[in-house]
Motif scaffolding. Structure first.
Motif, PDB file in Angstrom:
ATOM      1  N   ILE A 144       0.006   2.568  -8.735  1.00 59.21           N
ATOM      2  CA  ILE A 144       1.552   2.197  -8.847  1.00 59.21           C
ATOM      3  C   ILE A 144       2.442   4.214  -7.506  1.00 59.21           C
ATOM      4  N   LEU A 145       2.927   2.650  -7.265  1.00 59.90           N
ATOM      5  CA  LEU A 145       4.152   3.496  -6.454  1.00 59.90           C
ATOM      6  C   LEU A 145       5.350   4.476  -6.869  1.00 59.90           C
ATOM      7  N   SER A 146       5.877   5.540  -6.617  1.00 59.14           N
ATOM      8  CA  SER A 146       6.753   6.235  -7.471  1.00 59.14           C
ATOM      9  C   SER A 146       8.055   5.361  -6.444  1.00 59.14           C
ATOM     10  N   HIS A 147       7.760   5.219  -5.136  1.00 60.77           N
ATOM     11  CA  HIS A 147       9.137   4.733  -4.220  1.00 60.77           C
ATOM     12  C   HIS A 147       8.630   4.329  -3.201  1.00 60.77           C
ATOM     13  N   HIS A 148       9.240   4.102  -2.358  1.00 63.82           N
ATOM     14  CA  HIS A 148       8.993   3.736  -1.142  1.00 63.82           C
ATOM     15  C   HIS A 148       8.865   4.009   0.170  1.00 63.82           C
ATOM     16  N   HIS A 149       8.437   5.513   0.319  1.00 55.33           N
ATOM     17  CA  HIS A 149       8.385   5.551   1.511  1.00 55.33           C
ATOM     18  C   HIS A 149       6.760   6.134   1.719  1.00 55.33           C
ATOM     19  N   PRO A 150       6.976   6.285   3.047  1.00 54.48           N
ATOM     20  CA  PRO A 150       5.527   5.683   3.621  1.00 54.48           C
ATOM     21  C   PRO A 150       4.999   6.881   3.277  1.00 54.48           C
ATOM     22  N   ASP A 151       4.919   8.193   2.800  1.00 52.60           N
ATOM     23  CA  ASP A 151       3.975   9.130   3.033  1.00 52.60           C
ATOM     24  C   ASP A 151       4.005   8.960   1.470  1.00 52.60           C
ATOM     25  N   HIS A 152       3.919   8.001   1.008  1.00 53.38           N
ATOM     26  CA  HIS A 152       3.604   7.460   0.095  1.00 53.38           C
ATOM     27  C   HIS A 152       2.924   5.797  -0.819  1.00 53.38           C
TER      28      HIS A 152
ATOM     29  N   VAL B 111      -0.532  -3.687  -7.760  1.00 48.75           N
ATOM     30  CA  VAL B 111       0.578  -3.043  -7.141  1.00 48.75           C
ATOM     31  C   VAL B 111       1.977  -3.327  -7.962  1.00 48.75           C
ATOM     32  N   LEU B 112       2.351  -1.767  -8.177  1.00 46.33           N
ATOM     33  CA  LEU B 112       3.089  -1.766  -9.411  1.00 46.33           C
ATOM     34  C   LEU B 112       4.637  -0.389  -9.129  1.00 46.33           C
ATOM     35  N   ASP B 113       5.830  -1.118  -8.810  1.00 45.11           N
ATOM     36  CA  ASP B 113       7.118  -0.280  -8.063  1.00 45.11           C
ATOM     37  C   ASP B 113       7.950  -0.264  -9.305  1.00 45.11           C
ATOM     38  N   ARG B 114       9.243  -0.084  -8.703  1.00 46.00           N
ATOM     39  CA  ARG B 114      10.559   0.247  -9.678  1.00 46.00           C
ATOM     40  C   ARG B 114      10.286  -1.332 -10.231  1.00 46.00           C
ATOM     41  N   TRP B 115      10.972  -2.641  -9.775  1.00 44.89           N
ATOM     42  CA  TRP B 115      10.821  -3.713 -10.065  1.00 44.89           C
ATOM     43  C   TRP B 115      10.148  -5.044 -10.229  1.00 44.89           C
ATOM     44  N   ALA B 116       9.003  -5.009  -9.729  1.00 48.56           N
ATOM     45  CA  ALA B 116       7.546  -6.272 -10.031  1.00 48.56           C
ATOM     46  C   ALA B 116       6.160  -5.241  -9.826  1.00 48.56           C
ATOM     47  N   ILE B 117       5.998  -6.664 -10.253  1.00 48.17           N
ATOM     48  CA  ILE B 117       4.644  -6.368 -10.109  1.00 48.17           C
ATOM     49  C   ILE B 117       3.515  -6.980  -8.896  1.00 48.17           C
ATOM     50  N   TYR B 118       2.789  -6.449  -8.166  1.00 48.99           N
ATOM     51  CA  TYR B 118       1.922  -7.650  -6.925  1.00 48.99           C
ATOM     52  C   TYR B 118       1.266  -7.603  -7.210  1.00 48.99           C
TER      53      TYR B 118
ATOM     54  N   ASP C 231       8.557 -11.071 -11.336  1.00 48.41           N
ATOM     55  CA  ASP C 231       9.841  -9.143 -11.093  1.00 48.41           C
ATOM     56  C   ASP C 231       9.616  -8.843 -12.950  1.00 48.41           C
ATOM     57  N   ARG C 232      10.239  -7.538 -12.906  1.00 49.39           N
ATOM     58  CA  ARG C 232       9.652  -6.689 -14.457  1.00 49.39           C
ATOM     59  C   ARG C 232       9.876  -5.445 -14.218  1.00 49.39           C
ATOM     60  N   ASP C 233      11.516  -4.749 -14.935  1.00 48.14           N
ATOM     61  CA  ASP C 233      11.542  -3.998 -14.560  1.00 48.14           C
ATOM     62  C   ASP C 233      10.693  -2.768 -15.288  1.00 48.14           C
TER      63      ASP C 233
ATOM     64  N   GLY D  55      16.487   9.351  -8.151  1.00 48.58           N
ATOM     65  CA  GLY D  55      17.624  10.685  -7.270  1.00 48.58           C
ATOM     66  C   GLY D  55      16.579  10.871  -6.052  1.00 48.58           C
ATOM     67  N   HIS D  56      15.707  10.701  -5.663  1.00 47.06           N
ATOM     68  CA  HIS D  56      14.939  11.697  -4.875  1.00 47.06           C
ATOM     69  C   HIS D  56      15.692  10.253  -3.928  1.00 47.06           C
ATOM     70  N   THR D  57      15.168   8.495  -4.457  1.00 42.90           N
ATOM     71  CA  THR D  57      15.562   7.422  -4.384  1.00 42.90           C
ATOM     72  C   THR D  57      16.746   6.592  -5.788  1.00 42.90           C
ATOM     73  N   ARG D  58      17.303   5.577  -4.701  1.00 42.04           N
ATOM     74  CA  ARG D  58      17.468   5.617  -6.158  1.00 42.04           C
ATOM     75  C   ARG D  58      16.459   4.627  -6.862  1.00 42.04           C
ATOM     76  N   GLU D  59      14.937   3.930  -6.386  1.00 42.11           N
ATOM     77  CA  GLU D  59      14.518   3.435  -7.219  1.00 42.11           C
ATOM     78  C   GLU D  59      12.643   3.837  -7.501  1.00 42.11           C
ATOM     79  N   ASP D  60      13.047   5.084  -7.612  1.00 42.46           N
ATOM     80  CA  ASP D  60      11.850   6.382  -8.183  1.00 42.46           C
ATOM     81  C   ASP D  60      11.313   5.923  -9.295  1.00 42.46           C
ATOM     82  N   ILE D  61       9.881   5.703  -9.797  1.00 45.89           N
ATOM     83  CA  ILE D  61       9.621   5.773 -10.956  1.00 45.89           C
ATOM     84  C   ILE D  61       9.354   6.463 -11.269  1.00 45.89           C
ATOM     85  N   SER D  62       8.748   7.226 -12.580  1.00 46.87           N
ATOM     86  CA  SER D  62       8.173   8.564 -12.608  1.00 46.87           C
ATOM     87  C   SER D  62       6.114   7.915 -13.553  1.00 46.87           C
ATOM     88  N   THR D  63       5.309   7.786 -13.326  1.00 44.94           N
ATOM     89  CA  THR D  63       4.226   7.591 -14.651  1.00 44.94           C
ATOM     90  C   THR D  63       3.680   8.591 -15.622  1.00 44.94           C
TER      91      THR D  63
END
Length: 180
Positions: free
Chosen positions: A56-64, A76-83, A90-92, A109-117
């Motif tokens: 699970i990726l909270s957002h797409h900055h390289p440090d994460h 791999v899961l992020d804000r808009w898809a599963i890869y 695609d999925r929200d 907030g930190h990014t527009r794509e942030d998610i939390s688990t």
């Protein structure tokens, strides 16, 4: 937690492990001084990288995201898809459940794509999030794309979390002072 993150010296993201039934999820396998710093705690739990089912990726900055390839069999899961492999579904993320005890929520907030688990157990609700870097904040995230959204997301998490695992620090019990 596999690795407690920090911002000094260097940038290390907090990398978390969640196990629930058949799901073995790693959250934010980002920058670490050495890849073994992520893999050794996993091996100490008698798990191999190939057993991880989800990243699970909270957002797409390289440090994460830097070490996502350590887990080649995982979705791999992020804000808009599963890869997975060459599949892109695609999925929200909002409300997406990996198990009844593990779900994703959008927390921009930190990014527009942030998610939390959100991980719920009978004892507590833990939220793994980058709404704060560590227990001390920062109050005003200098990298935030939208401070208003960040404040709304922090209030949302504060309303549910017994424990927070921040983007670059050790877990802590949240309070109004830590998420204002």
């Amino acid at each position: 937690m596999l690795l407690a993150g920090s911002l000094d010296p260097g940038v290390v993201s907090t990398c978390s492990l969640i196990r629930d039934g058949a799901v073995i999820a790693v959250v934010d396998p980002g920058m670490a001084r050495r890849q073994v710093d992520i893999l050794a705690p996993l091996r100490a739990l008698h798990m191999a990288p190939g057993e991880v089912t989800d990243v699970i990726l909270s957002h797409h900055h390289p440090d994460h995201t830097m070490n996502v390839a350590l887990f080649p069999a995982a979705r791999v899961l992020d804000r808009w898809a599963i890869y997975q492999g060459d599949e892109w579904t695609d999925r929200d993320a909002e409300g997406y459940e990996l198990t009844p005890s593990i779900r994703l929520i959008r927390t921009p907030g930190h990014t527009r794509e942030d998610i939390s688990t959100v991980v719920g157990t009978p004892a507590e609700i833990t939220v793994i999030t980058h709404l704060c870097w560590d227990e001390t904040g920062p109050d005003a995230d200098p990298c935030a794309v939208d401070h208003g959204l960040l404040a709304l997301s922090r209030r949302r998490v504060l309303a549910i979390a017994d424990k927070i695992v921040p983007g670059h620090g050790a877990p802590f019990a949240p309070s109004e002072a830590t998420l204002h």
